[in-house]
Design an enzyme around this catalytic site. Structure first.
Site, PDB file in Angstrom:
ATOM      1  N   HIS A   1      32.696  34.927 119.520  1.00 36.14           N
ATOM      2  CA  HIS A   1      32.031  35.299 120.773  1.00 36.14           C
ATOM      3  C   HIS A   1      32.261  36.764 121.078  1.00 36.14           C
ATOM      4  O   HIS A   1      31.374  37.494 121.481  1.00 36.14           O
ATOM      5  CB  HIS A   1      32.625  34.514 121.937  1.00 36.14           C
ATOM      6  CG  HIS A   1      32.299  33.081 121.870  1.00 36.14           C
ATOM      7  ND1 HIS A   1      33.158  32.137 121.395  1.00 36.14           N
ATOM      8  CD2 HIS A   1      31.177  32.443 122.204  1.00 36.14           C
ATOM      9  CE1 HIS A   1      32.585  30.970 121.441  1.00 36.14           C
ATOM     10  NE2 HIS A   1      31.385  31.119 121.932  1.00 36.14           N
TER      11      HIS A   1
ATOM     12  N   ARG B   1      18.573  34.953 121.655  1.00 32.49           N
ATOM     13  CA  ARG B   1      19.325  34.020 120.811  1.00 32.49           C
ATOM     14  C   ARG B   1      19.898  32.957 121.729  1.00 32.49           C
ATOM     15  O   ARG B   1      20.779  33.239 122.534  1.00 32.49           O
ATOM     16  CB  ARG B   1      20.466  34.734 120.087  1.00 32.49           C
ATOM     17  CG  ARG B   1      20.029  35.707 119.003  1.00 32.49           C
ATOM     18  CD  ARG B   1      21.249  36.291 118.302  1.00 32.49           C
ATOM     19  NE  ARG B   1      20.938  36.959 117.060  1.00 32.49           N
ATOM     20  CZ  ARG B   1      20.836  38.282 116.916  1.00 32.49           C
ATOM     21  NH1 ARG B   1      21.011  39.074 117.952  1.00 32.49           N
ATOM     22  NH2 ARG B   1      20.557  38.807 115.737  1.00 32.49           N
TER      23      ARG B   1
ATOM     24  N   GLU C   1      12.460  34.832 107.421  1.00 29.82           N
ATOM     25  CA  GLU C   1      13.848  35.136 107.059  1.00 29.82           C
ATOM     26  C   GLU C   1      14.190  34.657 105.656  1.00 29.82           C
ATOM     27  O   GLU C   1      15.292  34.881 105.174  1.00 29.82           O
ATOM     28  CB  GLU C   1      14.808  34.423 108.029  1.00 29.82           C
ATOM     29  CG  GLU C   1      14.583  34.773 109.478  1.00 29.82           C
ATOM     30  CD  GLU C   1      15.653  34.203 110.380  1.00 29.82           C
ATOM     31  OE1 GLU C   1      16.597  34.918 110.701  1.00 29.82           O
ATOM     32  OE2 GLU C   1      15.519  33.022 110.758  1.00 29.82           O
TER      33      GLU C   1
ATOM     34  N   ASP D   1      18.768  37.991 107.761  1.00 25.48           N
ATOM     35  CA  ASP D   1      18.796  36.906 106.786  1.00 25.48           C
ATOM     36  C   ASP D   1      17.885  37.190 105.598  1.00 25.48           C
ATOM     37  O   ASP D   1      18.241  36.901 104.461  1.00 25.48           O
ATOM     38  CB  ASP D   1      18.370  35.589 107.458  1.00 25.48           C
ATOM     39  CG  ASP D   1      19.541  34.961 108.193  1.00 25.48           C
ATOM     40  OD1 ASP D   1      20.634  34.911 107.605  1.00 25.48           O
ATOM     41  OD2 ASP D   1      19.367  34.541 109.347  1.00 25.48           O
TER      42      ASP D   1
ATOM     43  N   ARG E   1      25.466  38.332 104.059  1.00 19.79           N
ATOM     44  CA  ARG E   1      25.440  39.368 105.106  1.00 19.79           C
ATOM     45  C   ARG E   1      26.806  39.628 105.715  1.00 19.79           C
ATOM     46  O   ARG E   1      27.025  40.662 106.328  1.00 19.79           O
ATOM     47  CB  ARG E   1      24.413  39.010 106.196  1.00 19.79           C
ATOM     48  CG  ARG E   1      24.739  37.744 106.932  1.00 19.79           C
ATOM     49  CD  ARG E   1      23.564  37.245 107.761  1.00 19.79           C
ATOM     50  NE  ARG E   1      23.672  37.615 109.160  1.00 19.79           N
ATOM     51  CZ  ARG E   1      22.854  37.188 110.112  1.00 19.79           C
ATOM     52  NH1 ARG E   1      21.835  36.389 109.803  1.00 19.79           N
ATOM     53  NH2 ARG E   1      23.003  37.548 111.349  1.00 19.79           N
TER      54      ARG E   1
ATOM     55  N   CYS F   1      13.117  41.896 114.372  1.00 22.62           N
ATOM     56  CA  CYS F   1      14.284  41.781 115.251  1.00 22.62           C
ATOM     57  C   CYS F   1      15.596  41.798 114.477  1.00 22.62           C
ATOM     58  O   CYS F   1      16.654  41.543 115.047  1.00 22.62           O
ATOM     59  CB  CYS F   1      14.185  40.557 116.142  1.00 22.62           C
ATOM     60  SG  CYS F   1      13.802  39.059 115.270  1.00 22.62           S
TER      61      CYS F   1
HETATM   62  C1  PEP Z   1      17.870  37.869 111.484  1.00 26.04           C
HETATM   63  O1  PEP Z   1      18.246  37.066 110.631  1.00 26.04           O
HETATM   64  O2  PEP Z   1      17.430  38.994 111.234  1.00 26.04           O
HETATM   65  C2  PEP Z   1      17.969  37.533 112.904  1.00 26.04           C
HETATM   66  C3  PEP Z   1      17.485  38.305 113.843  1.00 26.04           C
HETATM   67  O3  PEP Z   1      18.610  36.382 113.208  1.00 26.04           O
HETATM   68  P1  PEP Z   1      20.196  36.240 113.320  1.00 26.04           P
HETATM   69  O4  PEP Z   1      20.811  37.588 113.116  1.00 26.04           O
HETATM   70  O5  PEP Z   1      20.465  35.666 114.656  1.00 26.04           O
HETATM   71  O6  PEP Z   1      20.471  35.304 112.178  1.00 26.04           O
HETATM   72 MG    MG Z   2      18.555  35.014 111.189  1.00 30.29          MG
END
Ligand code: PEP
Ligand code: MG
Length: 771
Positions: free
Chosen positions: A379, A486, A620, A644, A654, A691
């Protein structure tokens, strides 16, 4: 609407209920009384689940003589049946039901209708709540929904009552164990600099604010000759003051997040009210302890007892007792309780922050964050990023090596903490800080301007949001709406699933905060790196390639539909888009659409009038890139989730810093995939937003604009630096660059080309090296 009238008015009701009780039995008694009153029924009972049995623990309407005497197995009687089904049980003629079990002297004969609901905490069954009425009838859907809401709201309180109850038994069985000695701090030589991994770059200069959840319960002071009476008074007033703080904290969290997030403080309040605990403290004082030592000894015994409990959920609650002990001690010693309030700006040093800390700390006061925990997905990590707080994780022994109030320089650009720095280091950082403040001031000039290239082409910069409190930041930096909300946080910060109303309340705040702007709400994206504490996920060798995200949602249709209904309800308050993460097949796209259709139909049957909500999917997974032209026939927009997408395209985790060099946002394959998607979106006249984090990198941003992307969603602190970059480049320049890089076969060459362009245009002044 009517369900609100028959339900509880949440925090106020529950807080009052706890304040009127002085122990678990009294609390349960007050609960049944309140529920019977609010549900307008003659009987209400609570059975607690323990040792595989359900035991009647409180009732109004049935014989109270049988409290503690009636014990049922799962599946036995209507109560056991309710626990077994795991859902609500509605019966109009209880005695005719095949599962009805006659219990002598319980006085159930006069009741005809029965409505039972299991109580869960962290997905574990903790009991059953049932109401009964004399009149034979089916309970209405509104009554069922009201009872579900009540059960949900009360689950923390019931869980706490069960916990206190269990504790009493534990303590009777075992002698208080010897507590461990705290580490001898004096023997270690203190280093002047520590290292860690950066979760959010930048630097901060300020005093250390130590947050210790283990507050040294065993660090006993010698009791001097004491006046017993005044120690008693000190204790009483510390308890009272801690209770008041707890209620304030609860309200603060409820305002910032939601009632559900605030419910964690119900447990704290109950413990602070618990007569058994208070008596133990008073006995210690009568035996000659100071109030401080009484708190230390008794709470240490409690914590040790909790740690011995088999039930993992209860065992984890030891942290609540430590927290309470720490706050009580702070009151007795006249100190501020650091975990919940910061009265001056400082750099937080902690092992890890609990959700309640994160939710309750005044974010304006946090200059930086130094955590011992290496969990970059905690968090605290999520918050530090979205709030733009310089943060280091994995700083070994930070709590041991940094003294409270020590002067610190946190350099999250180079991953270093300087403790009591020399004048030379300090003045160098002061200079850097002054530069950065100047830059920030320059950047603020962009706040109310459109995001325009030097030749006047505009793009849209929205915010990635995870917390309700992120909204303030999004406004501060002039976000043009929310491009990615999110929804994980309300799920992650809780001890069980938020219900529809809770989710709706939270989404509505987000939507209303951006009235007139678009708000894209993404459905739950758990699994992989983001787990829910109360959600059982199978052991997997490759969790990122496993049961995560949309796969989890589609396998839990009920939970999924509840969330979609909450999103659609929120759409009546603004301009909402709904978005689905990690789809990899057309079947999933169609399945998601179907859930939306059913959710909408349900709501309409309840009288809601739901507008048309644009439907989008995140791209993704490589398969989604290749199928995008097919998806285009079903969706209104695409959102590029490059965090992703890159890891799946390049087979590079990642979160794994060892292979960071393989995770290359400017890898030609990634750029080709994005170019393809831009083309598909254009041909099919579909929206396309990005995003993923890569959009925050000025080099990637320039290429993305050149490739034709117009909608971006980034973490709020990135908005102004990106506007500044854009203002220095022309669209023609960026288009030419995009054309060139698409011909390249090596990521390093792409990076060199774009860096050169950015440097020539003096674009990098507002980005630090590690950004
Ligand atoms: C992504 O995968 O780019 C994304 C925005 O989702 P998250 O980072 O929440 O997996
Ligand atoms: Mg993602």
């Amino acid at each position: 609407m009517q369900s609100e009238r028959i339900g509880l008015s949440t925090l106020e009701d529950i807080t009052k209920l706890i304040l009127d009780s002085h122990g678990p039995d009294e609390t349960l008694r007050n609960i049944v009384q309140l529920v019977a009153e609010r549900m307008h029924t003659e009987a209400c009972s609570i059975y607690l689940y323990d040792n595989h049995k359900l035991t009647l623990r409180a009732t109004i309407g049935l014989s109270t003589d049988l409290i503690g005497q009636v014990t049922l197995s799962i599946g036995e009687g209507l109560i056991g049946h309710t626990a077994e089904t795991g859902g609500i049980v509605n019966v109009n003629e209880a005695q005719e039901h095949e599962r009805f079990l006659f219990v002598e002297s319980l006085n159930e004969e006069i009741y005809h209708s029965f409505l039972g609901i299991p109580l869960f905490n962290q997905q574990s069954l903790i009991g059953v709540l049932a109401i009964q009425s004399i009149e034979p009838r089916w309970f209405s859907p509104l009554e069922m929904s009201a009872l579900s809401t009540i059960a949900f709201q009360l689950s923390t309180v019931v869980a706490s009552a069960r916990l206190l109850d269990q504790l009493e038994r534990e303590q009777a069985d075992a002698n208080a164990s010897k507590v461990e000695q705290i580490k001898n701090k004096q023997c270690c030589e203190k280093p002047v600099a520590l290292r860690g991994q950066s979760a959010f770059s930048g630097f901060a200069i300020g005093p250390a604010v130590l947050i210790r959840h283990a507050f040294g319960l065993t660090d006993r002071l010698d009791d001097e000759s004491l006046d017993m009476e005044s120690e008693r008074e000190r204790l009483e007033s510390a308890l009272e003051s801690a209770r008041i703080d707890t209620i304030c904290l609860e309200k603060k969290v409820a305002d910032r997040l939601s009632d559900a997030d605030a419910s964690i403080f119900h447990s704290h309040l109950m413990i602070l009210q618990d007569r058994v605990l208070i008596d133990k403290l008073l006995v210690k004082i009568d035996q000659g302890s100071s109030a401080v030592n009484a708190v230390k000894t008794v709470l240490a015994d409690y914590v040790a007892a909790f740690r011995r409990i088999d039930d993992p959920y209860l065992r984890e609650r030891a942290i609540d007792l430590e927290d309470i002990g720490r706050r009580l001690l702070a009151k007795l010693l006249g100190e501020e309780s650091e975990s919940v309030q910061l009265h001056h700006p400082g750099i937080i040093v902690a092992k890890e922050l609990m959700p309640s800390d994160v939710a309750s700390l005044d974010h304006h006061m946090i200059l930086g964050l130094i955590l011992e925990s290496e969990d970059r997905n905690s968090h605290a990590a999520i918050i530090s990023k979205s709030l733009g707080i310089p943060s280091l994780f994995g700083v070994k022994d930070a709590l041991q090596l940094i003294d409270s109030g020590a002067s610190l320089i946190l350099d999250a650009n180079s991953g270093c903490v300087h403790i009591e720095p020399s004048d030379a280091i300090r003045s160098e950082y002061e200079r850097l800080k002054a530069d950065s403040v100047r830059q920030q001031e320059q950047l603020l000039e962009f706040k109310d301007r459109d995001a325009l290239s030097s030749d006047g082409t505009s793009v849209c910069l929205r915010a990635n949001v995870g917390l309700v409190s992120d909204l303030e930041l999004a406004h501060r930096y002039g976000a043009q709406g929310v491009g990615l909300y999110r929804t994980e946080f309300p799920y992650m910060a809780r001890t069980n699933f938020p219900d529809r109303q809770t989710q709706y309340d939270i989404y509505r705040i987000v939507v209303e905060s951006f009235a007139g702007e678009s708000v894209t709400i993404r459905t739950l994206d758990i699994g992989g790196d983001k787990m829910l504490p109360y959600f059982e996920v199978p052991e997997e060798d490759n969790p990122f390639l496993g049961w995560r995200s949309i796969r989890v949602s589609l396998d839990h249709r009920e939970m999924f539909q509840t969330q979609i209904e909450a999103i659609l309800m929120a759409s009546t308050h603004g301009n909402v888009k709904i978005m689905f993460p990690m789809v990899s097949s057309m079947d999933e796209v169609i399945a998601c659409k179907e859930v939306v259709r059913v959710a909408k139909q349900n709501l309409e049957a309840e009288g809601w009038s739901i507008p048309d909500v644009p439907f989008g999917v995140m791209i993704e997974v490589p398969a989604a890139v290749l199928l995008a032209n097919h998806f285009a026939t079903e969706v209104d927009f695409f959102a590029l989730g490059t965090n992703d997408l890159i890891q799946y395209m390049l087979a590079a985790d990642r979160g794994n810093s060892h292979i960071e060099r393989y995770y290359d946002s400017l890898h030609p394959a990634v750029l080709q995939a994005i170019a393809h998607l831009v083309d598909v979106a254009k041909r099919h006249k579909k929206g396309l937003c990005i995003c993923g984090e890569m959009a925050s990198d000025p080099a990637c941003f320039a290429i993305l604009v050149g490739l034709g992307l117009k909608e971006f969603s980034v973490s709020s602190p990135r908005i102004l630096p990106l506007k500044s970059v854009l203002s220095k480049l022309s669209l023609t320049q960026m288009q030419q660059l995009a054309k060139q890089v698409l011909r390249e076969s090596r990521g390093s060459t792409v990076r060199a080309m774009v860096d050169q362009m950015l440097q020539e245009a003096d674009c990098l002044a507002n980005f630090s090296a590690s950004d």
